[in-house]
Design a protein around this motif. Sequence first.
Motif, PDB file in Angstrom:
ATOM      1  N   UNK A   1       0.670  -1.503   0.571  1.00 61.44           N
ATOM      2  CA  UNK A   1      -0.301  -0.114   0.309  1.00 61.44           C
ATOM      3  C   UNK A   1       0.585   1.278  -0.178  1.00 61.44           C
ATOM      4  N   UNK A   2       1.615   1.528   1.150  1.00 62.54           N
ATOM      5  CA  UNK A   2       2.620   2.093   1.375  1.00 62.54           C
ATOM      6  C   UNK A   2       3.339   2.346  -0.849  1.00 62.54           C
ATOM      7  N   UNK A   3       3.875   0.971  -1.059  1.00 64.36           N
ATOM      8  CA  UNK A   3       4.759   1.528  -2.166  1.00 64.36           C
ATOM      9  C   UNK A   3       3.724   2.279  -3.651  1.00 64.36           C
ATOM     10  N   UNK A   4       2.596   1.557  -3.416  1.00 68.21           N
ATOM     11  CA  UNK A   4       1.486   2.289  -4.390  1.00 68.21           C
ATOM     12  C   UNK A   4       1.659   3.827  -4.182  1.00 68.21           C
ATOM     13  N   UNK A   5       1.313   3.910  -3.266  1.00 69.68           N
ATOM     14  CA  UNK A   5       0.725   5.561  -3.298  1.00 69.68           C
ATOM     15  C   UNK A   5       2.050   6.721  -3.399  1.00 69.68           C
ATOM     16  N   UNK A   6       3.175   6.204  -2.919  1.00 67.01           N
ATOM     17  CA  UNK A   6       4.401   6.755  -2.988  1.00 67.01           C
ATOM     18  C   UNK A   6       4.604   6.572  -3.932  1.00 67.01           C
ATOM     19  N   UNK A   7       4.872   5.541  -5.375  1.00 65.95           N
ATOM     20  CA  UNK A   7       5.015   5.742  -6.520  1.00 65.95           C
ATOM     21  C   UNK A   7       3.784   6.610  -7.416  1.00 65.95           C
ATOM     22  N   UNK A   8       2.954   6.660  -6.950  1.00 70.55           N
ATOM     23  CA  UNK A   8       1.658   7.169  -8.181  1.00 70.55           C
ATOM     24  C   UNK A   8       2.026   8.793  -7.717  1.00 70.55           C
ATOM     25  N   UNK A   9       1.824   9.545  -5.947  1.00 71.06           N
ATOM     26  CA  UNK A   9       2.248  10.436  -5.575  1.00 71.06           C
ATOM     27  C   UNK A   9       3.769  10.954  -5.216  1.00 71.06           C
TER      28      UNK A   9
END
Lengths: 294, 294
Positions: free
Chosen positions: A191-199
């Motif tokens: 979840x952290x990875x997904x959000x960091x990648x996007x944002x």
Amino acid sequence: MNVFIIGTGLIGGSFALDLKQVMPKVKIFGIDAKEEHLQQALETGIIDAEANFSDLCNAELVYLAIPVDAAIKLLPEILELVPENCVVIDTGSTKEKICQLVADHPKRRNFLAAHPIAGTEFSGPSAAINGLFSKKTNIICEVEKTAFKLQEKALEIFHSVGMRIRYMDPASHDRHIAYVSHLSHISSFMLGKTVLEKEKNERDIFDLAGSGFASTVRLAKSSPAMWTPIFAQNKDNVLETLDEYISNLSHFRELLSKDNFEEVFSEMDKTNHIKSVLNGITENEPLKKLENGK
Amino acid sequence: MNVFIIGTGLIGGSFALDLKQVMPKVKIFGIDAKEEHLQQALETGIIDAEANFSDLCNAELVYLAIPVDAAIKLLPEILELVPENCVVIDTGSTKEKICQLVADHPKRRNFLAAHPIAGTEFSGPSAAINGLFSKKTNIICEVEKTAFKLQEKALEIFHSVGMRIRYMDPASHDRHIAYVSHLSHISSFMLGKTVLEKEKNERDIFDLAGSGFASTVRLAKSSPAMWTPIFAQNKDNVLETLDEYISNLSHFRELLSKDNFEEVFSEMDKTNHIKSVLNGITENEPLKKLENGK
């Protein structure tokens, strides 16, 4: 009593702090691969003295709180070095591999396989806190393979720091803990990875994320050095939980993409029932209750 | 000032409690589809009197805190009923649909589209708490479409209850919030589902789950009635986040299955960086800090 803490981080350090409260005469020796951890542990009063493996002949209790790959490398030698009256307790999040490893060790009866369900996402001696184990569960595996006198010694200490004991076989432990602990860590890291990648603009995350996101992604702060060997040792169980998790997410995705909101509702409604399961946990976490502002 | 709270649950109720602290002379009227919620809100002093839509002609501020599907149904009528000097503030977790809906409404200038990033996993008037909005972000969309005097009135109140303001267009809001809020809820619900399905004997979950699991699965306690319409209104963005999340999980699964532990470590190590992003959030959550025992 001479207690040797091998690994003076969050778990080892917190255990040392609790021991000092319940056994004022205890003498605590620290062994750690990181010299700076030993220095910190000395300075903060977690340990009374540094030590090394050659001192283990004087140990009455050894508390092994290091990553599970290191534990597997060191345990056979530690068992060889300790005297007959010494109990060696490990604390790793996987139990099958370590129990298999020492199954035929001549000093198997000096070993107690344990897993305290306690911790935070922080690590190192500075993360050690008083009372970490109070009202927490301590899972003990293959208790019958530990010498009775040494079981008694360990249990007395576990009780005195406020832990509840639960006995399990190592295979069941690893299967269950894959669901309630190991999977949570992966879900949180990804979840952290997904959000960091996007944002890419982190300012946006900071401003829009609330305590719900912080809670869900909290475990993504955990130590990769600790977690990689756990996933390696419990690979088969972890893969199974991941397959089921991904399948459930994909099913939810399908329901949503097909506008089947009745089923989307039902999926969440059925899982709401987790409230009653979690109440038991949060009751033992007074600080979690505060978080809800109640 | 006559304030009408439509939806006297966690958000509406907490707003009423805060208003009473900062505006002692405020008179708070409650409108709620559930009669028992109104009774609770009256008994606990959240509202001063029950009201209905025909009373909205006396409103100076309307605070709309109901599920986003109901908000979309009711907002046009509410705008028609309120007088010229009244600002109608919504609080929903989706902003694009509601802004589109009233784009050409003759009373568009009476509407302020807002989203307070505040809440807990609980709902209903009994979940209302003092100070919920303190130091929380309030996202305001299309501020230029609200009458200036009414912007001023709303902003003064937001500031007085301690909120930070951030302006965004509705499409950006919905895209960003899908990542930092909506996806977290799905990941948490599906984690809860996965574990509940596996662990038919709930006693096992209770005993083996620690505060890490409780934290990760906390949002699975949220209200399906509130969340289903959010996912419906923000479907495209949510599907995109879900696809990326599932893809990241599948990639992690592949690395693990191929014993590529160097990359497993690296995946977690890169995401650890979320610590610095989250520090900003937890600083504004004093009770979260306590949770870590520090």
